[in-house]
Design an enzyme around this catalytic site. Structure first.
Site, PDB file in Angstrom:
ATOM      1  N   ASP A   4     -37.845 -15.454 -50.773  1.00  0.00           N
ATOM      2  CA  ASP A   4     -37.610 -16.659 -49.964  1.00  0.00           C
ATOM      3  C   ASP A   4     -36.274 -17.240 -50.402  1.00  0.00           C
ATOM      4  O   ASP A   4     -35.878 -17.049 -51.556  1.00  0.00           O
ATOM      5  CB  ASP A   4     -38.740 -17.679 -50.203  1.00  0.00           C
ATOM      6  N   ARG A  53     -43.151 -22.880 -34.467  1.00  0.00           N
ATOM      7  CA  ARG A  53     -43.119 -23.815 -33.337  1.00  0.00           C
ATOM      8  C   ARG A  53     -43.646 -25.191 -33.713  1.00  0.00           C
ATOM      9  O   ARG A  53     -44.459 -25.320 -34.601  1.00  0.00           O
ATOM     10  CB  ARG A  53     -44.001 -23.268 -32.195  1.00  0.00           C
ATOM     11  N   ARG A  59     -42.575 -19.970 -27.806  1.00  0.00           N
ATOM     12  CA  ARG A  59     -42.011 -19.138 -28.875  1.00  0.00           C
ATOM     13  C   ARG A  59     -40.526 -18.840 -28.641  1.00  0.00           C
ATOM     14  O   ARG A  59     -39.752 -18.716 -29.582  1.00  0.00           O
ATOM     15  CB  ARG A  59     -42.792 -17.826 -29.006  1.00  0.00           C
ATOM     16  N   ASN A  66     -34.084 -18.460 -35.185  1.00  0.00           N
ATOM     17  CA  ASN A  66     -34.659 -17.349 -35.942  1.00  0.00           C
ATOM     18  C   ASN A  66     -33.809 -16.078 -35.883  1.00  0.00           C
ATOM     19  O   ASN A  66     -33.806 -15.297 -36.826  1.00  0.00           O
ATOM     20  CB  ASN A  66     -36.105 -17.105 -35.507  1.00  0.00           C
ATOM     21  N   SER A  90     -41.733 -12.456 -37.328  1.00  0.00           N
ATOM     22  CA  SER A  90     -41.101 -13.727 -36.921  1.00  0.00           C
ATOM     23  C   SER A  90     -41.030 -13.824 -35.405  1.00  0.00           C
ATOM     24  O   SER A  90     -40.906 -12.810 -34.716  1.00  0.00           O
ATOM     25  CB  SER A  90     -39.691 -13.810 -37.506  1.00  0.00           C
ATOM     26  N   ASN A  91     -41.068 -15.034 -34.913  1.00  0.00           N
ATOM     27  CA  ASN A  91     -41.047 -15.253 -33.456  1.00  0.00           C
ATOM     28  C   ASN A  91     -39.680 -15.644 -32.916  1.00  0.00           C
ATOM     29  O   ASN A  91     -38.911 -16.263 -33.636  1.00  0.00           O
ATOM     30  CB  ASN A  91     -42.040 -16.369 -33.113  1.00  0.00           C
ATOM     31  N   ARG A 122     -57.748 -11.998 -31.522  1.00  0.00           N
ATOM     32  CA  ARG A 122     -58.121 -13.277 -30.926  1.00  0.00           C
ATOM     33  C   ARG A 122     -59.047 -13.067 -29.734  1.00  0.00           C
ATOM     34  O   ARG A 122     -60.061 -13.751 -29.580  1.00  0.00           O
ATOM     35  CB  ARG A 122     -56.860 -14.022 -30.499  1.00  0.00           C
ATOM     36  N   HIS A 146     -45.520 -11.000 -26.860  1.00  0.00           N
ATOM     37  CA  HIS A 146     -46.322 -11.953 -27.626  1.00  0.00           C
ATOM     38  C   HIS A 146     -45.968 -13.376 -27.173  1.00  0.00           C
ATOM     39  O   HIS A 146     -45.528 -14.216 -27.933  1.00  0.00           O
ATOM     40  CB  HIS A 146     -46.042 -11.764 -29.121  1.00  0.00           C
TER      41      HIS A 146
HETATM   42  C1  LAC Z   1     -49.203 -17.213 -33.165  1.00  0.00           C
HETATM   43  C2  LAC Z   1     -47.817 -17.274 -33.677  1.00  0.00           C
HETATM   44  C3  LAC Z   1     -47.755 -16.909 -35.112  1.00  0.00           C
HETATM   45  O1  LAC Z   1     -49.447 -16.477 -32.215  1.00  0.00           O
HETATM   46  O2  LAC Z   1     -46.999 -16.487 -32.890  1.00  0.00           O
HETATM   47  O3  LAC Z   1     -50.058 -17.884 -33.737  1.00  0.00           O
END
Ligand code: LAC
Length: 293
Positions: A4, A53, A59, A66, A90-91, A122, A146
């Site tokens: 980091d 975010r 995103r 980013n 990373s987004n 999910r 995504h």
């Molecule tokens: C999400 C972010 C990490 O989907 O993109 O929760």
């Protein structure tokens, strides 16, 4: 090794993980540092750096900041761990996976983005919540970018091989699809100061394990495409065979008319962001325009 820009934060996080090792029966040595050279010789590098975010943000709004953060990181990975595989978490993940591929100029299979493992988990969680059946028997599939235009595929989702349409009516399925698309935002809206954490971590773990143990798992991941599903010069979530070499194969599945249209919509949104990226990177590292076949 955890890296980091804040050295002490990295060291603190590493110590916390190290102290969990006895409880997990792990002999791993975990260190933290701000020195990018610490990745020298790494076989696998996971990049999760970047801003997250704020509630209400898309995103894509993270792209400019980013991409700037990842530029230096990718350069260091290419310099100090030139033989490694790279996972981009990373987004916006699709765009930054493409960016990392462009910057490293590595073969497509070595640059892998996090999306579908998380989004499918999910969807599976929502199917379990709705049906009450064990998560052990549920398999869901989400393709595309995504982002909110991601493509959850009920037709490719099942419970112990039985299509979910056997258990859920159209309305219930529609709700699950919608909730999956917004799952990250739902958490962000509740937590406010942090985006989702545990499910993304679990998804990265799943990808790392498939690579480290050369498992040849079929996982939906972001891959740079070279004609698969009719697209090239772009990256998005597709079913991949994941093993020691990274993305060992992209599996092209049949999509019906509706699914094809939804995928195209997701591609359009990625293409839009790629054009923004186009403006952000210098001409000698210019990206090609995405080209549907
Ligand atoms: C999400 C972010 C990490 O989907 O993109 O929760």
């Amino acid at each position: 090794v955890l890296i980091d820009i804040k050295d002490e934060v990295a060291r603190g996080a590493a110590l916390d993980i190290q102290q969990a090792a006895p409880l997990l029966n792990s002999d791993s040595i975990v260190t933290g540092t701000s020195d990018p050279q610490a990745i020298a010789g790494a076989e696998l590098v996971v990049v999760s750096a970047g801003l997250h975010r704020k509630p209400g943000m898309d995103r894509s709004e993270l792209l400019e900041s980013n991409a700037a953060i990842l530029g230096d990181i990718i350069e260091n990975v290419a310099k100090y761990a030139p033989q490694s595989l790279l996972i981009i978490a990373s987004n916006p993940a699709d765009i930054l996976t493409y960016f990392a591929w462009k910057r490293t100029a590595w073969p497509e299979k070595r640059v892998i983005g996090l999306s579908g493992v998380l989004d499918s988990a999910r969807m599976a969680a929502f199917i379990a919540m709705e049906t009450g059946f064990s998560i052990s028997d549920i398999n869901a599939l989400v393709l595309g970018g995504h982002g909110d235009a991601m493509v959850p595929l009920p037709r490719y989702s099942c419970i112990r091989g039985i299509p979910i349409s056997h258990f859920l009516n159209d309305e219930a399925t529609k709700q699950i699809v919608q909730r999956t698309r917004k799952a990250g935002s739902e958490i962000l809206g509740l937590k406010k100061n942090s985006s989702a954490y545990n499910a993304p971590a679990g998804a990265i773990y799943t990808m790392v394990e498939a690579i480290a143990k050369d498992k040849k798992r079929i996982l939906p991941c972001i891959s740079v495409l070279n004609g698969e599903f009719g697209y090239k010069n772009m990256a998005m979530g597709v079913p991949c065979v994941i093993g020691a070499d990274g993305i060992e194969k992209v599996i092209e599945i049949d999509l019906n008319k509706e699914e094809t249209t939804l995928l195209k919509r997701s591609v359009d949104s990625i293409a839009n962001d790629l054009e923004k990226l186009d403006m952000l990177i210098t001409p000698d590292q210019n990206i090609y325009k995405y080209l549907p076949n």
